[in-house]
Design an enzyme around this catalytic site. Structure first.
Site, mmCIF file in Angstrom:
data_model
loop_
_atom_site.group_PDB
_atom_site.id
_atom_site.type_symbol
_atom_site.label_atom_id
_atom_site.label_comp_id
_atom_site.label_asym_id
_atom_site.label_seq_id
_atom_site.Cartn_x
_atom_site.Cartn_y
_atom_site.Cartn_z
ATOM 1 N N ARG A 37 0.827 -1.216 0.000
ATOM 2 C CA ARG A 37 0.000 0.000 0.000
ATOM 3 C C ARG A 37 0.860 1.264 0.000
ATOM 4 O O ARG A 37 0.489 2.273 -0.603
ATOM 5 C CB ARG A 37 -0.955 -0.006 1.194
ATOM 6 C CG ARG A 37 -2.171 -0.877 0.954
ATOM 7 C CD ARG A 37 -3.152 -0.839 2.108
ATOM 8 N NE ARG A 37 -4.417 -1.451 1.721
ATOM 9 C CZ ARG A 37 -5.404 -1.712 2.563
ATOM 10 N NH1 ARG A 37 -5.283 -1.411 3.848
ATOM 11 N NH2 ARG A 37 -6.525 -2.263 2.138
ATOM 12 N N LYS A 195 -17.274 -17.855 2.695
ATOM 13 C CA LYS A 195 -18.702 -17.767 2.999
ATOM 14 C C LYS A 195 -19.538 -17.030 1.958
ATOM 15 O O LYS A 195 -19.163 -15.976 1.484
ATOM 16 C CB LYS A 195 -18.879 -17.046 4.337
ATOM 17 C CG LYS A 195 -18.370 -17.874 5.500
ATOM 18 C CD LYS A 195 -18.563 -17.119 6.771
ATOM 19 C CE LYS A 195 -18.323 -18.042 7.963
ATOM 20 N NZ LYS A 195 -18.466 -17.304 9.214
ATOM 21 N N GLY A 352 -10.013 -8.672 0.061
ATOM 22 C CA GLY A 352 -9.630 -9.650 1.081
ATOM 23 C C GLY A 352 -8.384 -10.461 0.780
ATOM 24 O O GLY A 352 -7.311 -9.916 0.554
ATOM 25 N N GLY A 375 -12.810 -4.178 1.529
ATOM 26 C CA GLY A 375 -14.221 -3.788 1.542
ATOM 27 C C GLY A 375 -14.598 -2.842 0.404
ATOM 28 O O GLY A 375 -15.673 -2.965 -0.184
HETATM 29 C C1 3PG Z 1 -8.716 -1.589 4.887
HETATM 30 O O1 3PG Z 1 -7.675 -1.953 5.428
HETATM 31 O O2 3PG Z 1 -9.533 -2.368 4.385
HETATM 32 C C2 3PG Z 1 -8.970 -0.121 4.785
HETATM 33 O O3 3PG Z 1 -7.874 0.606 5.221
HETATM 34 C C3 3PG Z 1 -10.218 0.251 5.541
HETATM 35 O O4 3PG Z 1 -10.074 -0.066 6.893
HETATM 36 P P1 3PG Z 1 -11.376 -0.309 7.781
HETATM 37 O O5 3PG Z 1 -12.002 -1.595 7.296
HETATM 38 O O6 3PG Z 1 -10.903 -0.398 9.201
HETATM 39 O O7 3PG Z 1 -12.299 0.857 7.556
HETATM 40 MG MG MG Z 2 -11.610 -3.627 6.009
#
Ligand code: 3PG
Ligand code: MG
Length: 397
Positions: A37, A195, A352, A375
């Site tokens: 990142r 899942k 993920g 996410g």
């Molecule tokens: C992540 O690592 O998926 C992003 O930085 C967002 O983090 P968070 O899910 O804690 O909002």
């Molecule tokens: Mg996250």
């Protein structure tokens, strides 16, 4: 979507550029274990600094929930950013920020402490966004992977300053647009992982937009069980049988094929080197569990990949963390990488475990684009608007 990029900036020497980055990186014993990142946001930081802007980085780390949790300080991450950039990175808390910024020379880089130490951050409080805005002249968001959060540093701030997408945000949005916005057809999605429950919205949106979905990993067991297959001791959400059938019905109506494994690698326990065998999915021995797709299924996946022009990949096809249950994921990923390199396929992956799986297959660099977002990638693929992206488009700047 219409938003400004760094190409729309000119004459930024001496300007204070607030840059939202995602430095939520894996750490162990105070050291960053995967700098991907950081590497992704380096071009934006270097470009702005190179043009003489004072670069002020805003980022979160973990989920301290509005309190100062010392283990979630970004201080150790500042050193890692320094290593990647090979340039001094200063560090300050929000209270120290004004003073620290007043001492910056053109081109200097300053990282501010964890935005989530502030109680107003996750609540997207306008007062906090205004406080951030008072520290800068411009706002650049380069954190696609945090753009599904409507927080003060990802959303509120974009309304308070002239706002721009950073290079990584721009690349990410362009790649996702190619994957799902306006793709070359046929479009194949590979959706794996443990899942179904975490991917219902994703599957429901994909069936309407892609031509076929290969369902893999533990999720496939839920679909198989819903079709009446006895998956024995396999991971399976039996209570989601009806949901799986609804997804299949939607798919049939939209002309989207749902591709399930026909054979599987099974074992009595999930551990490295466990004795395993390949069986048809409807012949799993009593008490055993499916841990990977079998060779016939992998051939089928390759066949679908070779017919597709666009591939969207989210999630592994088996329990790839433990050998030999990584074979279906690794072989399919390598095949997709070959097709991409041959110029036959646009391949976009993210979410993920996906990056870890592609790294294991050694092909993360060979895909057209691999998102580091979890996410945010899923929400985009679910067809949702991401507040951080939307705010850039809405910004008057
Ligand atoms: C992540 O690592 O998926 C992003 O930085 C967002 O983090 P968070 O899910 O804690 O909002
Ligand atoms: Mg996250």
């Amino acid at each position: 979507m219409n938003f400004k990029t760094l190409d729309d900036l000119s004459d930024i020497s001496g300007k204070r550029a607030l840059v939202r980055v995602d430095l939520n990186v894996p750490m162990k014993d105070g050291r960053v274990t995967d700098a991907t990142r950081i590497e992704r946001v380096a071009p934006t930081i270097e470009e702005l600094s190179g043009e003489g802007a004072k670069v002020i980085l805003l980022a979160h780390f973990g989920r301290p929930k509005g309190k100062v949790v010392p283990e979630m300080s970004l201080k150790p991450v500042a050193s890692a950013v320094e290593e990647v950039l090979d340039y001094r990175v200063h560090f300050a808390t929000l209270d120290e920020a004004e003073d620290a910024i007043s001492k910056m020379a053109n081109g200097d880089i300053l990282l501010l402490e964890n935005t989530r130490y502030e109680s107003g951050e996750e609540k997207n409080e306008p007062e906090l966004a205004a406080r951030y805005a008072s520290l800068g002249d411009l706002y650049i968001n380069d954190a696609f992977s945090a753009a599904h959060r409507a927080h003060a540093s990802t959303e509120g701030l974009a309304h308070k300053l002239p706002s721009y997408a950073g290079r990584t945000m721009q690349a990410e949005l362009e790649a996702l647009q190619k994957g799902l916005g306006n793709p070359e057809r046929p479009v194949l999605a590979i959706v794996g992982g443990a899942k179904v429950s975490t991917k219902i919205d994703l599957l429901m949106n994909l069936v309407k937009n892609v031509d076929a979905i290969v369902v893999g990993g533990g999720m496939a067991n839920t679909f198989l069980a819903a079709r009446g297959v006895d998956v024995q001791a396999s991971l399976c959400e039996k209570e989601l049988g009806q949901t799986a059938r609804e997804i299949e019905m939607e798919a049939a109506q939209s002309g989207c094929a749902i591709v399930l494994p026909t054979d599987a690698v099974v074992a009595a326990e999930f551990k490295a080197g466990a004795e395993s065998q390949t069986v048809a999915v409807d012949a799993v021995p009593e008490g055993q569990m499916i841990l990977d797709a079998g060779p016939q299924s992998v051939d089928k996946v390759k066949d679908w990949i070779s017919r597709a022009k666009t591939l969207i990949w989210n999630g592994p096809l088996g329990a790839f963390e433990i050998e030999p249950f990584d074979i279906a994921t690794v072989e399919s990923a390598r095949f997709a990488a070959q097709r991409t390199e041959a110029g036959e396929l646009v391949s976009v992956a993210g979410g993920g475990d996906t990056v870890a799986a592609l790294n294991q297959a050694g092909v993360a660099d060979d895909f057209t684009y691999v998102s580091t977002a979890g996410g945010a990638f899923l929400e985009w693929m679910e067809g949702k608007d991401l507040p951080g992206v939307q705010a850039l488009a809405d910004s008057k700047g």
